[in-house]
Design an enzyme around this catalytic site. Structure first.
Site, PDB file in Angstrom:
ATOM      1  N   CYS A 100      48.671  32.474-106.685  1.00 49.77           N
ATOM      2  CA  CYS A 100      47.826  33.030-107.505  1.00 49.77           C
ATOM      3  C   CYS A 100      47.699  33.321-108.902  1.00 49.77           C
ATOM      4  CB  CYS A 100      47.008  33.251-106.477  1.00 49.77           C
ATOM      5  SG  CYS A 100      46.868  34.968-106.612  1.00 49.77           S
ATOM      6  N   HIS A 121      43.360  37.468-104.742  1.00 51.22           N
ATOM      7  CA  HIS A 121      43.266  36.074-105.052  1.00 51.22           C
ATOM      8  C   HIS A 121      42.732  36.467-106.312  1.00 51.22           C
ATOM      9  CE1 HIS A 121      44.252  32.278-104.543  1.00 51.22           C
ATOM     10  NE2 HIS A 121      43.132  31.741-104.919  1.00 51.22           N
ATOM     11  N   HIS A 148      42.691  26.666-109.092  1.00 57.28           N
ATOM     12  CA  HIS A 148      43.880  27.711-108.335  1.00 57.28           C
ATOM     13  C   HIS A 148      45.329  27.454-107.420  1.00 57.28           C
ATOM     14  CE1 HIS A 148      42.134  29.022-104.169  1.00 57.28           C
ATOM     15  NE2 HIS A 148      41.353  27.008-104.448  1.00 57.28           N
TER      16      HIS A 148
END
Length: 414
Positions: free
Chosen positions: A329, A377, A389
């Site tokens: 990420c 994240h 993402h």
């Protein structure tokens, strides 16, 4: 008596109605209703079917798997941080070892010069104080005790000083290099520990999923789709608000202009009734450097960020990866903003500090969206309640609702 009886109403079935002229039947409606009822029951049964004794329910499995992936995400960020520290320490050790080599060369040069003086003293038969000093454990102590300075020329004294300086410097650099090597070893240990932690969490998640039957996997997929639809509805709601925002701002500006105009007319009427010596009209000049120009600059950078991120859609998530074939990420967000000329730190924990925090309602395309209380994240906001993402192991870079996970904060990097 029969004439007073109420006529009996005949009940005609759908098949009978179909044969009567002028009567329209709608069998599709009944089928659709039945289908919808079946779907609703299937959706409920996905969660309602009891598990075998001692076996976790599907909802418990889903939560456990999600939690394991979340823990793997945290461990991935620790791995990224350890990897970054290790790389920095490795470069530092390399520089220090280069310095040690340089000091060693200079020390050898100073030693050679002192050696030439010692040889000269030997050839002339003089007492070789220089040679004795070079072999002494404490050259400075020997120098002080024997007043060697009285016997050496100015040039020889400088050679001795240079030798001692280079010797001390070389010793210092060697000690620094040794400490840095120890730190590097510790960083590599942290790296290995973080890597094992990630792999352990992922193995646990895979094991849980592998124990499900085909029917349980199908019902788990239904639960996931329900969760996804809920996140999409929230994104659509935010998208509607964003679409309405320009109109709201336009109306607010019109109201403000109308109010200013009315105030100006009232002041002008007062001035006409007075002496008429008030200030002249506004020239309208200004710098034009308000927020609009800043927004324009950010929009240009954000367009580059989003274009880069869109080009990565479909590439696999791999923990610790920074491209170009796969990403985690924070690796994706770092590379995407790099395309716009902005250098972001490696981990989510540092990226969240690399900009200005904004409200979700004020988010703009290009902003970073961070998730979970531990900020493990991150995604790139593209507007309309959506983001690009790199989700988790086994998934690919994709577009998804920002409401698919609990939002921590949103940050504008530039």
């Amino acid at each position: 008596m029969a004439s007073h009886r109420k006529p009996r109403t005949r009940t005609v079935g759908m098949a009978g109605l179909a044969g009567i002229p002028g009567i329209r039947t709608a069998p599709a409606v009944g089928i659709t209703t039945a289908a919808l009822t079946s779907v609703a029951l299937l959706s409920q049964s996905a969660q309602a079917v009891p598990s075998a004794p001692g076996k976790p329910s599907l909802e418990e499995v889903r939560k456990k798997v999600d939690d394991l992936y979340h823990q793997a995400g945290v461990a991935t960020q620790k791995y990224n941080a350890a990897k970054e520290r290790t790389e920095k320490q490795r470069k530092k050790v390399g520089r220090l070892l280069d310095h040690v080599a340089e000091r060693a060369d200079k020390l050898n040069e100073a030693r050679q010069e002192l050696g030439s003086f010692a040889a000269a003293q030997y050839r002339t038969g003089a007492v070789s104080h220089t040679a004795t000093m070079m072999l002494a454990e404490d050259p400075q102590g020997y120098f002080d005790q024997n007043h060697l300075a009285d016997r050496l020329t100015k040039r020889q004294k400088k050679a001795v000083d240079d030798y001692q300086t280079q010797q001390a410097s070389a010793t210092k650099q060697r000690a620094k290099a040794a400490r840095s090597l120890e730190t590097l070893s510790d960083s590599r240990d942290d790296l290995r520990t973080s890597k094992r932690a990630v792999q352990k969490k992922l193995d646990e998640a895979r094991e849980l999923l592998s124990e499900l039957t085909a029917d349980e996997k199908a019902r788990l997929a239904v639960i996931e789709r329900q969760k996804e639809r809920k996140a999409k509805r929230k994104a659509a709601e935010l998208a509607r608000k964003e679409a309405a925002e320009p109109e709201r701002k336009r109306k607010a500006e019109e109201a403000a202009q109308k109010e200013r105009k009315e105030q100006g007319e009232g002041e002008g009427e007062g001035e006409r009734q007075g002496t008429g010596s008030g200030p002249g009209p506004d020239t309208g000049s200004g710098s034009g450097s308000g927020p609009g120009s800043t927004d324009g600059g950010y929009a240009i950078k954000a367009a580059k960020v989003i274009a880069f991120a869109e080009a990565q859609i479909g590439k696999p998530y791999v923990w610790g990866a920074t491209g170009p074939d796969s990403y985690d990420c924070s690796g994706l967000t770092q590379d995407a903003w790099k395309a716009a000329g902005i250098t972001l730190p490696r981990t989510t924990w540092d990226q969240v500090k690399a900009g200005t925090t904004v409200k979700t309602a004020d988010a703009k395309p290009g902003d970073l969206v961070f998730f979970y209380d531990d900020i493990s994240h991150v995604g790139i906001y593209i507007g309309g309640g959506k983001m690009i993402h790199a989700p988790k192991p086994g998934a690919k870079v994709r577009v998804e609702s920002i409401f698919s996970m609990p939002i921590h904060s949103m940050v504008r990097p530039a």
